[in-house]
Design an enzyme around this catalytic site. Structure first.
Site, PDB file in Angstrom:
ATOM      1  N   HIS A 176       0.835  -1.196   0.000  1.00 45.11           N
ATOM      2  CA  HIS A 176       0.000   0.000   0.000  1.00 45.11           C
ATOM      3  C   HIS A 176       0.875   1.253   0.000  1.00 45.11           C
ATOM      4  O   HIS A 176       2.082   1.188   0.233  1.00 45.11           O
ATOM      5  CB  HIS A 176      -0.920   0.032   1.219  1.00 45.11           C
ATOM      6  CG  HIS A 176      -2.120  -0.849   1.092  1.00 45.11           C
ATOM      7  ND1 HIS A 176      -2.113  -2.173   1.440  1.00 45.11           N
ATOM      8  CD2 HIS A 176      -3.384  -0.585   0.644  1.00 45.11           C
ATOM      9  CE1 HIS A 176      -3.313  -2.695   1.215  1.00 45.11           C
ATOM     10  NE2 HIS A 176      -4.090  -1.753   0.735  1.00 45.11           N
ATOM     11  N   LYS A 227      -0.612   4.879   4.497  1.00 44.55           N
ATOM     12  CA  LYS A 227      -1.551   3.954   5.151  1.00 44.55           C
ATOM     13  C   LYS A 227      -1.047   3.620   6.536  1.00 44.55           C
ATOM     14  O   LYS A 227       0.100   3.186   6.711  1.00 44.55           O
ATOM     15  CB  LYS A 227      -1.730   2.683   4.319  1.00 44.55           C
ATOM     16  CG  LYS A 227      -2.784   1.741   4.903  1.00 44.55           C
ATOM     17  CD  LYS A 227      -3.138   0.631   3.936  1.00 44.55           C
ATOM     18  CE  LYS A 227      -4.169  -0.322   4.541  1.00 44.55           C
ATOM     19  NZ  LYS A 227      -5.443   0.350   4.892  1.00 44.55           N
TER      20      LYS A 227
END
Length: 229
Positions: free
Chosen positions: A136, A140
Site C-alpha cells: 500500500h 496507510k
C-alpha cells in the site's frame, strides 16, 4: 440522501465525489473541524440520513460513539479499530442504529476473498502452504492491511485455524493496494492477486453500501451483504 463524509483524505474526497455523482447531497468534515468528534452533536448528526467514515483508527471510534449513540446509520471504511468492534456493535444495537463495516468495499476484492476460499480448499490436502503479501501507499497507517487480515481469515476458515498463514506488508509510494495469496508447493507456486488501479472501487462500494443501509437498522459486515449492493 443527505450524506456526511468524515475524513478528507484521498479516499474520503473520492467518496464525496462519487456520492455527489450519484445524486446525493454531501457534506464533508475534516479532522480539524471534528477534533475528538466534537462536531458530531446530536442535532448536527440528525441533519443527515447516513454517515460514511474514512478517517483514521484513532478518530473512528470516537466518531462511532458520538453518532451511533444518536441512532444514526454509519458505513465505516476505516480499518485498524476492530478491537472495539464488540463495543460498537453493542452500542448500535442498544440505540437502534445501523452499522455496516468492512476492510474493503471493492467488489473485486470481495470476489477475490471468495476465490481464495475455493483455492485453499482445492489445495489444502495437496501439500501446499499459504502466505499473503500486500503493498500500500506510504501514508496507510495500519499494517498489515485490514484486507490482508480478512484474506488470511478466509483461508484459515478453509484450512483450519491451527495453521500459519504469514502476511508480509510493504508501504511504498502511492500504491492504491495490491494483495496476493500465494500457495507454495514442493515444485510449484500458485498466485491469486488483486491489484487496485485507483481508490474509486473502494469509494463506489462505500456509497452503494450507504444506499443499501439507509433503509435498515442492525450491524452488518460487508462480506455478508456485498452481493446485494
Amino acid at each position: 440522501m443527505r450524506i456526511l463524509v468524515l475524513g478528507v483524505g484521498k479516499t474520503g474526497k473520492l467518496v464525496a465525489e462519487v456520492a455527489a455523482e450519484r445524486g446525493h447531497s454531501v457534506h464533508v468534515l475534516d479532522a480539524k473541524e471534528n477534533k475528538d468528534a466534537a462536531a458530531l452533536t446530536a442535532p448536527f448528526v440528525a441533519g443527515f440520513d447516513i454517515i460514511i467514515d474514512f478517517t483514521t483508527p484513532e478518530a473512528v471510534v470516537s466518531n462511532m460513539r458520538a453518532c451511533l449513540a444518536t441512532g444514526a446509520k454509519m458505513v465505516i471504511g476505516t480499518t485498524g479499530w476492530y478491537d472495539k468492534l464488540d463495543d460498537m456493535k453493542s452500542l448500535a444495537e442498544r440505540r437502534g442504529a445501523a452499522l455496516l463495516y468492512g476492510t474493503n468495499f471493492s467488489i473485486g476484492v470481495q470476489k477475490m476473498l471468495d476465490l481464495a476460499k475455493k483455492m485453499s480448499a482445492a489445495l489444502k490436502d495437496s501439500g501446499y502452504h499459504f502466505a499473503i503479501s500486500e503493498t500500500h501507499h506510504e501514508s496507510k497507517l495500519d499494517s498489515p492491511s485490514g484486507t490482508a487480515i480478512t484474506l488470511r481469515d478466509a483461508v484459515l476458515e478453509t484450512i483450519g485455524s491451527n495453521n500459519e498463514v504469514p502476511i508480509h506488508a510493504t508501504r511504498t509510494g502511492e500504491v492504491a493496494g495490491i494483495h496476493t495469496l500465494e500457495a507454495i508447493g514442493h515444485g510449484d507456486r500458485l498466485l491469486l492477486t488483486h491489484e487496485s488501479k485507483s481508490r474509486r472501487p473502494f469509494a463506489e462500494g462505500a456509497v452503494r453500501a450507504a444506499e443499501w443501509l439507509a433503509s435498515r437498522t442492525g450491524v452488518y459486515n460487508v462480506r455478508e451483504v456485498f452481493d446485494k449492493l
